[in-house]
Design an enzyme around this catalytic site. Structure first.
Site, PDB file in Angstrom:
ATOM      1  N   SER A   1      -3.828  -9.892   8.268  1.00 44.12           N
ATOM      2  CA  SER A   1      -2.840  -9.989   9.332  1.00 44.12           C
ATOM      3  C   SER A   1      -2.718 -11.451   9.742  1.00 44.12           C
ATOM      4  O   SER A   1      -3.455 -12.317   9.263  1.00 44.12           O
ATOM      5  CB  SER A   1      -3.282  -9.143  10.529  1.00 44.12           C
ATOM      6  N   TYR A   2      -1.790 -11.743  10.651  1.00 44.77           N
ATOM      7  CA  TYR A   2      -1.554 -13.120  11.081  1.00 44.77           C
ATOM      8  C   TYR A   2      -2.852 -13.737  11.593  1.00 44.77           C
ATOM      9  O   TYR A   2      -3.470 -13.230  12.523  1.00 44.77           O
ATOM     10  CB  TYR A   2      -0.496 -13.134  12.187  1.00 44.77           C
TER      11      TYR A   2
END
Length: 708
Positions: free
Chosen positions: A302-303
């Site tokens: 994820s980010y």
């Protein structure tokens, strides 16, 4: 209907296109060699989609020609100078592509990263596209990971662009430009010509750059000014059978340690007068313990640039856990979570409202090197936070001996749970003997021991990142850039010691920070307060509590006052820098001279060492007097250690230190039942003065009074 989707990076555009199209894509080149256009039909919306990208910010901001040249105006004038905004030269090809694609589109969907910076980049895309199609509808895709579920949800449920966040970033950009340009020109123009070393350098200033430098200088000066202090503590221990073995169990002194030897010695005497220890408390309770960019773009994580530690209540954990079940290292643990071992992660304290906590989005079994280590750490942490807490049974035992309080504790781990997959946390068994409240025992050891405070370490990059994050300097996306800037400007040097890289300020870096500190601002330019204030004001803009214009006006007026004071007192910084640079040159010559003098002193010391040792053997009765007379030599020798290599004074210092330790041992390592200082037994400890600042609690805190 045609929808134009624009991502922040070409790699994200490709990944989004692959997911939305199901792999049925037509690829076109653009005027920018790094950017492609991906055309496909998105069945869920029955629309023609084109996905393209930018490469970060499109716009650059600068002053017009009348202010751009350094000789064109006074640096102070830049606080009120107009600012021009234009597309960067290296983004002209991207601009042409966006305008060409926007002409035939009915909707523009922004797919930039979901943070403040991404929102601002999205606004730049909107401005460029509306030059070609003023009526194009604008929407924003909200996502935090490149996984099919999130990408489809974002495409089918677009939201509005957050213009408050856009304005907050614009305010910061304009403020940083004015401050950086004004103070950089002031520093550079005032210092060049006076210091030949700086004639070809830009002595830059940045509102994040200088506090970052300030952290490095502050730690360096702490290390340089450190002098070890001796402290004293009572060591109490009992020897008993623990799990079939005779082990020594230490009881820690409740006071910790004291820096005044006479006070510690007097307390120790009182303990020896009534050495029998009594167990005052036995408590048992159950306890619990819980808990990089390329990987993100390729769909494994994820980010990563987020501080969020709260998962959304609707976050779907099981699909991600199932993907890890095939891994040979932690697959069995992931399977256990699916079969009843799962526990909803705790809610943390931070939420950027844009991203979930960093987590794996796919299984990656073919990584190597640093990528593999980062991915493994993140995956193990994710699985650990989805697991049940580790459980244990803790025993705390408190005893009283001679009026002083001591304690020890033990732990038995009953269920490791998340620790099985997360080896980075240490939580193991610590066994202690069985005790009963009210029980008395004679300690096996009761000694007054000494120790010394330890020198702090120089900052590592990880230490500096933590300080910047804690003090609101930079964002998760810009912190690394600020650190690199102070290295590139030669304000800070990187020094390797073994496998660890430390950050050491240069003479110029130290002089700039100390020079500004000598000017005496209410809020120092090298401290984090000013930048922290800016970050708080940006948050207020995002929350709709303040306008961009009001924030800028207030901040600029504050920095104008700082600039005027800096300009008026700049000679103080010049004088400080001149002294610092002079000392740096002279210091090298003094170093060579100090080494030569130390070598001569070492030769003389070795020549007389044998004779001195023979004299000392015949003077055992006056060993303490000898130590006192030579204490000055020890101090001088330790001072010399700061200037010359240790080997030149090591033998001499070791001999003197041994003498001093022998003297202390003679006076302080006293048998348990010795009648210590009986002639002074009428003097209570409370009548002694705790003169050391760190021991003042003996007089201030009624809970720490010494019984007489």
């Amino acid at each position: 209907m045609k929808v134009l989707c624009v991502a922040e990076k070409p790699s994200i555009a490709r990944s989004v296109s692959t997911i939305l199209s199901g792999g049925q894509i037509t690829t076109r080149n653009t005027a920018d060699k790094y950017v492609k256009n991906y055309d496909f039909i998105y069945a869920a919306r029955n629309a023609n989609y084109t996905v393209t990208a930018v490469r970060g910010h499109l716009f650059q901001h600068d002053f017009p020609d009348g202010y751009r040249k350094w000789s064109s105006c006074e640096p102070f004038d830049l606080f009120d100078a107009p600012i021009e905004t234009m597309v960067s030269k290296d983004c002209k090809g991207i601009e042409r592509n966006l305008m060409a694609e926007a002409r035939g589109a009915q909707m523009l969907m922004i797919w930039t990263d979901c943070d403040r910076e991404g929102e601002n980049i999205g606004a730049e895309i909107v401005q460029v596209c509306r030059k070609a199609n003023r009526n194009i509808q604008v929407k924003r895709a909200r996502f935090s990971a490149i996984i099919a579920q999130q990408i489809h949800r974002a495409a089918q449920n677009p939201v509005e662009l957050d213009w408050a966040q856009v304005h907050a970033v614009e305010a910061r950009i304009f403020l940083d430009l004015r401050l950086g340009a004004a103070f950089t020109r002031l520093q550079t123009l005032r210092l060049q010509g006076r210091f030949p070393e700086l004639d070809l350098k830009v002595v830059s200033y940045g509102p994040c750059q200088f506090p970052t430098l300030g952290f490095v200088v502050s730690r360096y000066e702490q290390v340089q000014s450190f002098r070890p202090e001796t402290f004293w503590y009572i060591y109490l221990a009992i020897s008993r059978n623990v799990n079939g073995r005779n082990e020594e169990t230490e009881f820690k002194w409740r006071r910790g340690h004291l820096f005044e030897a006479p006070v510690a010695l007097a307390i120790y005497e009182l303990v020896l007068e009534t050495p029998m220890a009594r167990v005052t408390s036995v408590k048992k309770k159950s306890v619990k313990k819980w808990l990089a960019e390329g990987l993100y773009q390729r769909g494994f994580l994820s980010y990563p640039r987020t501080e969020t530690d709260q998962f959304d209540p609707n976050f779907e954990f099981m699909p991600l856990i199932e993907k890890q079940a095939v891994d040979p290292a932690w697959g069995a643990f992931a399977t256990g979570l699916r079969n009843g071992g799962f526990a909803t992660p705790r809610m943390g304290k931070k939420n950027d409202k844009a991203h979930p906590p960093i987590h794996p989005t796919a299984h990656a079994g073919n990584l190597a090197g640093d990528e593999k280590r980062v991915y493994e750490f993140i995956t193990r942490r994710f699985l650990a936070c989805c697991s049940k807490d580790a459980e244990g049974w803790e025993t705390t035992i408190e005893v009283e001996c001679g009026g002083e309080e001591f304690f020890t504790s033990g732990l038995s781990v009953l269920a490791r749970n998340y620790l099985e997959v997360y080896p980075y946390d240490k939580w193991g068994d610590r066994h202690v003997p069985d005790f009963a409240e009210g029980e008395t025992f004679m300690p096996a050891v009761c000694e007054l021991r000494d120790g010394q405070t330890t020198r702090p370490a120089l900052l590592t990059e990880a230490d500096l990142v933590s300080l910047m994050d804690k003090n609101g300097i930079g964002t998760d996306a810009t912190i690394a850039q600020h650190i690199q800037t102070i290295v590139d400007r030669e304000y800070v040097m990187e020094r390797m010691e073994g496998a660890t890289k430390y950050l050491v300020p240069s003479t110029l870096g130290i002089a700039l920070v100390d020079g500004y500190n000598k000017i005496g601002f209410d809020k120092s330019l090298s401290k984090p307060q000013l930048r922290r204030d800016t970050e708080r004001e940006m948050v207020r803009i995002c929350e709709g509590l303040k306008s961009k214009e009001d924030m800028l006006n207030e901040a600029i007026e504050q920095y104008k006052a700082l600039f005027v004071k800096a300009r008026g007192d700049f000679d103080l910084l010049i004088q400080h820098l001149r002294v610092s640079l002079s000392l740096a040159v002279v210091g090298e010559e003094d170093q060579h001279q100090a080494v030569e003098e130390a070598e001569v002193a070492e030769a003389e010391a070795e020549a007389g060492e044998e004779e001195e040792e023979e004299e000392e053997e015949g003077e055992e009765g006056v060993v303490e007097e000898a130590v006192v007379e030579e204490a000055g030599e020890v101090l001088q020798a330790r001072t010399a250690l700061l200037l010359v290599p240790n080997r030149l004074v090591h033998r001499r210092l070791s001999r003197l230190t041994t003498l001093m330790k022998a003297s202390y041992a003679t006076r302080l390592s006293i048998p348990l039942h010795a009648n210590l200082m009986r002639q002074n037994s009428s003097t209570s400890v409370s009548s002694l003065h705790a003169n050391h600042p760190r021991d003042q609690h003996l007089q201030r805190n009624p809970l720490h009074r010494v019984r007489g």
